[in-house]
Write an enzyme that holds these catalytic residues in place. Sequence first.
Site, PDB file in Angstrom:
ATOM      1  N   ASP A  79      -3.496  -3.525  -9.526  1.00 17.69           N
ATOM      2  CA  ASP A  79      -3.474  -3.920 -10.932  1.00 17.69           C
ATOM      3  C   ASP A  79      -2.659  -2.940 -11.764  1.00 17.69           C
ATOM      4  OD1 ASP A  79      -5.109  -6.132 -10.422  1.00 17.69           O
ATOM      5  OD2 ASP A  79      -6.921  -4.924 -10.599  1.00 17.69           O
ATOM      6  N   GLY A 118       0.816  -1.203   0.000  1.00 14.20           N
ATOM      7  CA  GLY A 118       0.000   0.000   0.000  1.00 14.20           C
ATOM      8  C   GLY A 118       0.853   1.257   0.000  1.00 14.20           C
TER       9      GLY A 118
END
Length: 297
Positions: free
Chosen positions: A245, A214
């Site tokens: 993605d 993250g």
Amino acid sequence: MTHIVVLGSTNMDLVTYVAQPPQRGETVTGREFRTVPGGKGANQAIAAARAGATVSMIGAVGNDAYGVRLRDTLEHSGVDTDFLRTVEGPSGTAHIVVDDEGGNAIVVVPGANGTVDHLSPGDEGVIATADALLLQLEIPSQAVVAGAQAARRHGVRTVLTPSPVRPLPEELLRATDLLVPNEYEAVTLTGRTDPREAAAALLDLVPEVAVTLGATGCLYLARGAEPLVIPAPRVTAVDSTGAGDTFVGTLAVALAEERPVREALSWAAAAAAISVQRPGASASMPYRPEIEAQYGA
């Protein structure tokens, strides 16, 4: 140009934006609703195309309005859809709740994606022409394994995103070159709570592992090499949907262009940082000049 093939899902994302996601049994009021073309396969295909690759998509959409829009979105982004089948029934959907901190919770209904349980005529041929094959787990495992094994037969690098997370078949692991889980997926697959320990455990199964963390960045391990910790650019997140993605699609392009691994990871982190500052999945993905500008910032 590099050639990336993606074998995976296409979904219409039904996205609701709320201050706080509802608890079980609770009803909350959302502030906005959007329908955004997505699916992990389509997202990675669009990310790779916008990053500068020639991209072919293998998968399926339904014969509904969503299917038409999904195909159009891929083609508008420069993705070849000759191997994207249209089948009877609904297209896949993902029901997404995004909170004010940019976090999300997702329920996927496979629809047409559930029919992609094998390689169709021509699929192996296009895989054989690729610099990399990108795989995820939103289509039946049989097809994922078949795609990975086809890539291995032709010396094509396989990049697997283990999402939605589930036990990985041994035959799939044997045909995987690079595994890219997020922190939750790495922990779930290994039972190790520390990301470094989880990545090390995964390295026993595949040659390369990149764990996305993250806002912290990512951790990369390869057999016989020193670990790399790549920080993420500091930005204010609006919507993290599709960031993973974006990272994978962009990373595949950078590696196929034979960039050094550290540079490739940093380039992919720059792309992901751009995507989280925008709403939606495919709609948020940056084009190559934007990535280069963020990477050089």
